[in-house]
Design a protein around this motif. Structure first.
Motif, PDB file in Angstrom:
ATOM      1  N   ALA A 156       0.829  -1.205   0.000  1.00 58.59           N
ATOM      2  CA  ALA A 156       0.000   0.000   0.000  1.00 58.59           C
ATOM      3  C   ALA A 156       0.866   1.259   0.000  1.00 58.59           C
ATOM      4  CB  ALA A 156      -0.918  -0.020   1.216  1.00 58.59           C
ATOM      5  N   VAL A 157       1.926   1.241   0.798  1.00 58.56           N
ATOM      6  CA  VAL A 157       2.743   2.456   0.874  1.00 58.56           C
ATOM      7  C   VAL A 157       3.566   2.654  -0.406  1.00 58.56           C
ATOM      8  CG1 VAL A 157       4.659   1.389   2.165  1.00 58.56           C
ATOM      9  CG2 VAL A 157       4.318   3.826   2.297  1.00 58.56           C
ATOM     10  N   ILE A 158       3.984   1.579  -1.019  1.00 61.49           N
ATOM     11  CA  ILE A 158       4.722   1.725  -2.291  1.00 61.49           C
ATOM     12  C   ILE A 158       3.779   2.343  -3.335  1.00 61.49           C
ATOM     13  CG2 ILE A 158       5.875   0.490  -4.180  1.00 61.49           C
ATOM     14  CD1 ILE A 158       6.706  -1.639  -2.052  1.00 61.49           C
ATOM     15  N   GLU A 162       8.575   3.335   8.046  1.00 61.91           N
ATOM     16  CA  GLU A 162       7.707   4.077   8.955  1.00 61.91           C
ATOM     17  C   GLU A 162       6.276   3.511   8.924  1.00 61.91           C
ATOM     18  OE1 GLU A 162       8.386   6.788  10.994  1.00 61.91           O
ATOM     19  OE2 GLU A 162       6.281   6.547  11.599  1.00 61.91           O
ATOM     20  N   ARG A 163       5.834   3.196   7.719  1.00 60.88           N
ATOM     21  CA  ARG A 163       4.457   2.776   7.534  1.00 60.88           C
ATOM     22  C   ARG A 163       4.199   1.327   7.999  1.00 60.88           C
ATOM     23  NH1 ARG A 163       0.659   4.741   3.992  1.00 60.88           N
ATOM     24  NH2 ARG A 163       1.624   6.728   3.619  1.00 60.88           N
ATOM     25  N   ILE A 164       5.264   0.510   8.042  1.00 59.64           N
ATOM     26  CA  ILE A 164       5.020  -0.893   8.406  1.00 59.64           C
ATOM     27  C   ILE A 164       5.448  -1.223   9.841  1.00 59.64           C
ATOM     28  CG2 ILE A 164       5.146  -1.830   6.057  1.00 59.64           C
ATOM     29  CD1 ILE A 164       8.051  -2.606   6.590  1.00 59.64           C
ATOM     30  N   ARG A 165       6.024  -0.229  10.525  1.00 59.94           N
ATOM     31  CA  ARG A 165       6.657  -0.475  11.822  1.00 59.94           C
ATOM     32  C   ARG A 165       5.751  -1.128  12.857  1.00 59.94           C
ATOM     33  NH1 ARG A 165       8.493   5.236  13.526  1.00 59.94           N
ATOM     34  NH2 ARG A 165       8.683   4.498  15.630  1.00 59.94           N
ATOM     35  N   GLU A 166       4.459  -0.884  12.734  1.00 58.43           N
ATOM     36  CA  GLU A 166       3.522  -1.375  13.730  1.00 58.43           C
ATOM     37  C   GLU A 166       3.621  -2.894  13.932  1.00 58.43           C
ATOM     38  OE1 GLU A 166      -0.452  -0.109  12.842  1.00 58.43           O
ATOM     39  OE2 GLU A 166      -1.243  -1.526  14.330  1.00 58.43           O
ATOM     40  N   ASN A 167       3.846  -3.602  12.869  1.00 52.74           N
ATOM     41  CA  ASN A 167       3.912  -5.059  12.956  1.00 52.74           C
ATOM     42  C   ASN A 167       5.337  -5.592  12.937  1.00 52.74           C
ATOM     43  OD1 ASN A 167       1.472  -4.199  11.011  1.00 52.74           O
ATOM     44  ND2 ASN A 167       0.848  -5.772  12.490  1.00 52.74           N
ATOM     45  N   VAL A 168       6.287  -4.650  13.062  1.00 51.04           N
ATOM     46  CA  VAL A 168       7.690  -5.071  12.936  1.00 51.04           C
ATOM     47  C   VAL A 168       8.399  -4.935  14.279  1.00 51.04           C
ATOM     48  CG1 VAL A 168       9.881  -4.515  11.800  1.00 51.04           C
ATOM     49  CG2 VAL A 168       7.752  -4.449  10.499  1.00 51.04           C
TER      50      VAL A 168
END
Ligand SMILES: Nc1ncnc2c1ncn2[C@@H]1O[C@H](COP(=O)(O)OP(=O)(O)OP(=O)(O)O)[C@@H](O)[C@H]1O
Ligand SMILES: [Mg+2]
Length: 941
Positions: free
Chosen positions: A684-686, A921-927
């Motif tokens: 989505a972010v790409i 930044e956009r995927i950090r929540e699950n990382v």
């Protein structure tokens, strides 16, 4: 066989053609044959007692002849020969992993013009005959250090001839050998390195007296000492090369014999037909050699002319088409020069094979196309083309890529290419004079071998040729059966890591150059392997190192490997990320259940069959990709009639209860898998930040690709897919479609094992590796698809791993020594081939629920995981996994990372406050954790 001609003072008369002699000159060579019938005794005796010298070596080089002869016919005895088995015209700058060692350089007799042009460094060293063993041996017996104090450790080496002991008056020597005298004992080895006699308890005084001409009995064999071998020649293995290189020598002798077969015809007295033909030959170079930036090939030296220019055509410069030169990178120019010299037999006398092992993406295809085009139109003798028909064998998915590359660089008019597929059979090629290049897949080759054998190919190119490393597989035997002498292997993976496979590849391109396999094992492999063992003595270590150096030197003449760095400057930045994704709640529950299963417990107690652990590993890997995959497998197995007895029962027992009662795998959700959640956000972010850019999404499993495909559908992303099921004829079309700027595809779903090798997917600038393979080479292959020539955007690579699970363990194995020990070069190796100890299995079957990143925990890093920018690169130890040892310490940029290298990467936890990368930044929540490395960094990315 020459040595059967054993009779006293046999005079052998040979007329030798010579390009530079007047047409009526004939050269008569008398070979003085000695009485004995042993191979080493059959030639002239320029120095003391030389070994067997093949005709190609025993004739003087034309230079010498011209100097000695006037135009009269002259009888002379063969003088010392300079036409070595190896005639290294080696460019020290390009000699891949193996800059000649001091010893190597000593053994090299550089060709005149080449030395002038390239080998400045080497030319300052003394030029010696590689086979100078006997001739140049010091008068005094050379002994190892410490001999005076300790006669017991005295070591001497002698070249000998031997035969079984008999009382016959006229004995026939049966072969050459090497006698090792150590302390009071003898060992006799044949030229294959095998022990063929031993003796002990001799008196020291007797040993000191051993001299040339002396005969003695050892272990039931009679020997005659022919000369002294220096420790250097023994340690390097050079003294065995009459065995090892024997066939190479024979081959050049055969080449020579060809010339000798009808000497009168050859001596510039051409038949009228040939004269006519000759006059039609263009004696001008096809392209101007003096034009600025022209790329001119090495002129053949006199030896070469003498061997290959039978018809005395004028020597013409071979110049690479300026149209191509315009595009060539410097390393490609060097590569073409290298290939040209190899296939022309200019680097190793009479040998026309080469291995181009440049790292992935360096343009091996273009280098070969340039070579084919050149040889098809030009040649050094009267401009006569060297090659009429070329055979290119390549993996199925690359057949059309080759055709496309030909068209890209040469257009459709210059050269006619025929590609074999279901609708285009080899017969069509055979019947038509129109085509000069046949491109075929390895699979098709096997099916059409009979027809292929009917065509005379002058050049054979095997792309992704590391698959020929096994000499017993059908493909290798089929290709060996083709009579073509000029053979090139292309491979992106290093070839020297496994000595057995190394032998097979070398023996394929230059058959017999290392002697027989058994000789190779004795002379090179065994000592090298022994020397690498921790228990090796100093002596064994030295011997192994010297043999490795010699082997490297021998083979380095026709192997070229350059690393990615040579094209980095032409490539955009590459941002590589290892992303540790937190597992979902369902994943954790299932994972725990699996680890508690009877099957896993039995495995850890060593109670189950050999392959049981593989089933457990497979289940855990599936679970990491998505729980629905595991669900699907269990359902499938349950419906199978053998379910009750199957081992899987022990593994899956009670697992279904962990899934929600109404679980439907088709309705899977992204939240159920940590990696899928990250992937979904990443796509989505790409899409949002780089709407014009595309993504290559890689998995090793078709079923996982199905899930990823479903995700694409759900989000409305246009995609295309290439996996093992994709017909070969459609593959290039799919690749081209994706790479086209007009394509609307956002995602390319790729099964790395099915089609990863050799593909150019430069249409994509983001590559996501959804799962990890045991073999780092598979992953590296996949990652190299987008960061290559032609890529316009900065490249982002994301490797997704599930935190604390088996995926981290596989990753650690990839980057730790253990992972490198066997699997690194072999794309075909899977976990099936990896042996695990119970300890290792325990580690594999542990879930680390509380760690952010087990890999980081293992790094011994002082940081607390807070945005560590990495250690100084200077601290990096150079580590190389290569059986040929430390002589090739050159960076292999595409080799898997080591732990210490990973420590240099920036790394930070997912909840780190200052993430500068907008994608992360956009995927950090699950990382839970990131590692990041940027190559070729400019400013903005
Ligand atoms: N001099 C060049 N200028 C521009 N593009 C080039 C040049 N040389 C090669 N390329 C392009 O680079 C890409 C990679 O080349 P190629 O496929 O030959 O690599 P390779 O060495 O065979 O890699 P692999 O080991 O992955 O097969 C191709 O698209 C090719 O057209
Ligand atoms: Mg390739």
């Amino acid at each position: 066989m020459l040595w059967r001609w054993g009779c006293r003072c046999l005079l052998r008369v040979v007329l030798v053609p010579g390009p530079s002699l007047p047409s009526d000159s004939r050269r008569l060579i008398l070979l003085n044959m000695r009485r004995s019938a042993a191979p080493s005794q059959l030639q002239g005796n320029p120095f003391k007692k030389p070994k067997f010298i093949s005709p190609a070596r025993s004739h003087p080089s034309p230079n010498e002849e011209v100097a000695k002869l006037n135009s009269d016919i002259k009888l002379f005895e063969v003088a010392a020969n300079k036409n070595n088995f190896l005639q290294p015209q080696n460019d020290p700058r390009t000699c891949n992993f193996n800059l000649p060692t001091k010893e190597c350089a000593k053994g090299i007799n550089h060709g005149d013009n080449y030395r002038e042009k390239y080998c400045l460094e080497a030319s300052t060293k003394t030029t010696l005959d590689l086979h100078h063993t006997v001739h140049s041996a010091p008068k005094e017996i050379t002994v190892s250090k410490g001999q005076e104090e300790k006669p017991d450790s005295l070591v001497k080496y002698f070249s000998v001839v031997w035969c079984k002991a008999s009382k016959k008056k006229h004995k026939k020597w049966e072969g050459d050998g090497v006698l090792i005298v150590k302390g009071k004992s003898f060992t006799l080895k044949d030229l294959e390195g095998k022990d063929i006699g031993r003796g002990t308890g001799y008196k020291l005084k007797e040993l000191e007296k051993i001299e040339e001409g002396q005969t003695m009995m050892i272990g039931g064999k009679e020997i005659e000492v022919m000369g002294i071998i220096s420790p250097d020649d023994f340690n390097s293995g050079r003294c065995f090369q009459f065995g090892g290189g024997c066939s190479a020598i024979l081959s050049s002798s055969q080449a020579a014999k060809k010339c000798f077969s009808n000497p009168f015809k050859s001596v510039c007295k051409l038949s009228s037909k040939e004269n006519k033909q000759n006059s039609f030959q263009s004696c001008k170079p096809r392209h101007d050699p003096y034009a600025p930036n022209s790329l001119v090939m090495l002129r053949p030296d006199k030896n070469h002319q003498w061997l290959f220019n039978k018809n005395c055509f004028p020597v013409v410069d071979v110049v690479i088409d300026p149209h191509l030169v315009y595009y060539l990178r410097p390393h490609q120019k060097e590569g073409i020069t290298f290939l040209y010299e190899c296939v022309m037999g200019m680097r190793v006398n009479g040998r026309c094979g080469a291995i181009l092992a440049d790292e992935m993406g360096l343009g091996k295809t273009l280098q070969c196309i340039s070579l084919i085009w050149t040889l098809q139109c030009q040649g050094p003798y009267g401009g006569k083309p060297i090659v009429k028909k070329t055979l290119i064998v390549t993996p199925g998915s690359l057949v059309n890529n080759w055709k496309k590359e030909f068209q890209k660089w040469l257009g459709i008019e210059r050269i006619k290419i025929f590609t074999v597929d279901q609708d285009h059979k080899v017969e069509e090629f055979t019947k038509s004079p129109f085509y000069s290049v046949l491109i075929i897949s390895y699979e098709m080759l096997l099916r059409s071998l009979d027809q292929i054998k009917n065509v005379k190919f002058d050049l054979l190119i095997c792309d992704e040729g590391h698959r020929l490393k096994n000499s017993t597989i059908k493909t290798t035997t089929a290709l060996i059966s083709l009579s073509c002498e000029k053979r090139i292997i292309l491979t992106g993976t290093p070839v020297q890591n496994d000595l057995q496979e190394f032998f097979t590849l070398i023996d394929f391109v230059n058959p017999g150059i290392l002697g027989s396999l058994s000789a190779y094992r004795k002379i090179y492999e065994e000592p090298i392997i022994i020397s690498r063992q921790p228990s090796a003595s100093e002596e064994e270590r030295e011997l192994g190192e010297q043999r490795a150096a010699e082997l490297t030197c021998l083979t380095g003449l026709f192997i070229l490997r350059r690393t990615q760095e040579v094209i980095n400057q032409y490539l955009p930045p590459k941002i590589e990320n290892v992303v540790f994704c937190r597992p979902g709640a369902l994943q954790i529950a299932l994972y725990r259940k699996l680890l508690n299963s009877q099957a896993v417990r039995f495995c850890l107690q060593g109670l189950l069959e050999n392959t049981s652990h593989l089933i457990c590993i497979g289940a855990l890997k599936k679970l990491c990709n998505h729980p629905c995959l595991l669900f699907g497998s269990i359902k499938e197995k349950e419906s199978n009639s053998t379910w009750d007895e199957s081992e899987e029962r022990n593994l899956y027992e009670g697992l279904m209860n962990v899934f929600p009662a109404d679980y439907n795998p088709i309705m899977f959700t992204e939240e159920e898998s940590g990696k899928l959640q990250v992937l979904s956000k990443l796509l989505a972010v790409i899409r949002e930040l780089r709407p014009a850019e595309k993504v290559v999404l890689v998995s090793n499993y078709t079923r996982t690709l199905d899930i990823l495909q479903e995700v694409c559908k759900r989000h409305g992303y246009a995609y295309t897919r290439l996996d093992g099921q994709t017909p070969i004829s459609q593959r290039q079309q799919i690749v081209d479609g994706f790479n086209s700027k007009y394509s609307s595809d956002f995602i390319f779903l790729l099964s790395s094992k099915a089609g990863g090798v050799g593909l150019n997917l430069i249409g994509g600038s983001h590559l996501i590796l959804y799962d990890i393979d045991w073999n780092p080479a598979t992953d590296i292959q996949a990652m190299s698809r987008v960061w290559r020539d032609g890529q316009k955007h900065p490249v982002h690579i994301y490797r997704l791993l599930t935190t604390g699970t088996i995926e981290e363990k596989i990753y650690q194995r990839q980057i730790s020594k253990q992972g490198l020990s066997g699997a690194v070069v072999d794309l075909s190796k899977t976990s099936d081939h990896i042996q695990f100890s119970v300890e290792e299995l325990k580690n594999l079957f542990t879930l680390h629920e509380s760690s952010h990143c087990v890999t980081h925990d293992l790094l011994d890093c002082e940081c607390t995981g807070e945005n560590h920018t990495g250690d100084s690169l200077e601290k990096l130890p150079v580590s190389r996994n290569c059986q040929l040892g430390p002589h090739q310490q050159k960076s292999d940029s595409l080799k898997p990372l080591s732990m210490s290298q990973l420590k240099q990467w920036r790394h930070f936890p997912g909840d780190h406050l200052n993430l500068t990368d907008p994608f992360l930044e956009r995927i950090r929540e699950n990382v839970s954790f990131f590692f990041q490395n940027i190559t070729n960094q400019t400013t903005a990315i």
